[in-house]
Design an enzyme around this catalytic site. Sequence first.
Site, mmCIF file in Angstrom:
data_model
loop_
_atom_site.group_PDB
_atom_site.id
_atom_site.type_symbol
_atom_site.label_atom_id
_atom_site.label_comp_id
_atom_site.label_asym_id
_atom_site.label_seq_id
_atom_site.Cartn_x
_atom_site.Cartn_y
_atom_site.Cartn_z
ATOM 1 N N ARG A 67 -27.941 3.513 -39.397
ATOM 2 C CA ARG A 67 -27.328 4.809 -39.662
ATOM 3 C C ARG A 67 -26.755 5.338 -38.353
ATOM 4 O O ARG A 67 -27.368 5.204 -37.296
ATOM 5 C CB ARG A 67 -28.347 5.808 -40.238
ATOM 6 C CG ARG A 67 -28.782 5.492 -41.661
ATOM 7 C CD ARG A 67 -27.667 5.752 -42.661
ATOM 8 N NE ARG A 67 -28.049 5.429 -44.031
ATOM 9 C CZ ARG A 67 -27.724 4.294 -44.651
ATOM 10 N NH1 ARG A 67 -27.021 3.372 -44.001
ATOM 11 N NH2 ARG A 67 -28.083 4.085 -45.900
ATOM 12 N N HIS B 299 -18.067 0.855 -41.684
ATOM 13 C CA HIS B 299 -19.227 0.903 -42.585
ATOM 14 C C HIS B 299 -19.074 -0.115 -43.723
ATOM 15 O O HIS B 299 -19.100 0.238 -44.913
ATOM 16 C CB HIS B 299 -19.402 2.314 -43.158
ATOM 17 C CG HIS B 299 -20.812 2.603 -43.587
ATOM 18 N ND1 HIS B 299 -21.392 3.837 -43.489
ATOM 19 C CD2 HIS B 299 -21.775 1.803 -44.127
ATOM 20 C CE1 HIS B 299 -22.638 3.801 -43.948
ATOM 21 N NE2 HIS B 299 -22.891 2.574 -44.341
ATOM 22 N N GLU C 292 -19.572 10.318 -39.685
ATOM 23 C CA GLU C 292 -18.592 9.594 -40.488
ATOM 24 C C GLU C 292 -17.829 10.541 -41.414
ATOM 25 O O GLU C 292 -18.405 11.483 -41.947
ATOM 26 C CB GLU C 292 -19.305 8.516 -41.317
ATOM 27 C CG GLU C 292 -19.864 7.403 -40.460
ATOM 28 C CD GLU C 292 -20.420 6.244 -41.277
ATOM 29 O OE1 GLU C 292 -20.075 6.120 -42.467
ATOM 30 O OE2 GLU C 292 -21.214 5.476 -40.727
#
Length: 334
Positions: free
Chosen positions: A244, A291, A273
């Site tokens: 993460r 991602h 993000e």
Amino acid sequence: MKSVKPTIYVTRRIPQAGLDVLATAFEIEVNPHDRVATREELIAGVKGKDALLCLLTDKVDAAVMDAAGPRLKVIANYAVGFNNVDVGAATVRGICVTNTPGVLTDTTADLAFALLMATARRVVEADRFMRAGEYKGWGPMLFLGQDIHHKTLGIVGLGRIGQAVAERAAGFHMRILYTSSGRARAPKEVERRCNAEHRELADLLRESDFISLHVPLTESTYHLISDEEFDLMKRTAILVNTSRGPVVDEKALVRALKAGKIAGAGLDVYEREPECEPELRELDNVVMVPHIASASVETRTRMATMAAQNAVAVIRGEIPPNLVNPEVWKKRAR
């Protein structure tokens, strides 16, 4: 009279196999926009629905649940992590929360190792060099990178994905160190299978040539890697993050890379993000992807069917295979 199916709101289009599973039990409404749903779209879409299939990018808090109304029975998260869902608020309201664990373990481990290799061997830099027409012939100093074989890999979080990365590293004869996000060590059989030695985080950072992060985002792992941790690393170290984004202090990472405190970084996730620290884009010693750790056709399809099966099970009165808050089901059984 024709029976009316329960309704589900899907916040973004998922692979068709998942929608096909949903169609067996639901009337489906899918957000028509191929982007993250806005707050307003999420609230409007979930209103009056029996189920919600959401993504990690959707913040599903108490306000969203209340906007849905009392019919909402399940929030099926299309992800392993579920920090985007207020599980406590869902539990209070008797709403089941589910996730898709296990399905993306190997695919994520593949990408983590791909980032490690691409950063160490300067693959992206060399690709840009070739495309720009700058290659004039072989040279003994051209794009010197780092060996991977027989080096030390530090794995922060020896869960499913961390173990899968260790298995890949075995083929490169790497020495494996690990630390856990909590206090407990991995079981002895896991240590033996992965040929992994336990270290406290500080010692792991000092000894490792490569550091790969595989911890969930919690209060204790937020900015787990920041200035103090970068000061402990080798100047030749490479950091890989497929966990993460906020596990790494991105501003501190930029400082470490620019100052030469570490040699490079391979990143799949970012602190805010879809934004990232702008200076990261300017650094040649960073490999960045958007991602995509689970982005294989096979894995994303399995995630879709798993999330759908979770939602269908709840609507049919069955315990879903991947229930995050089992206390909700215990209350129902009383």
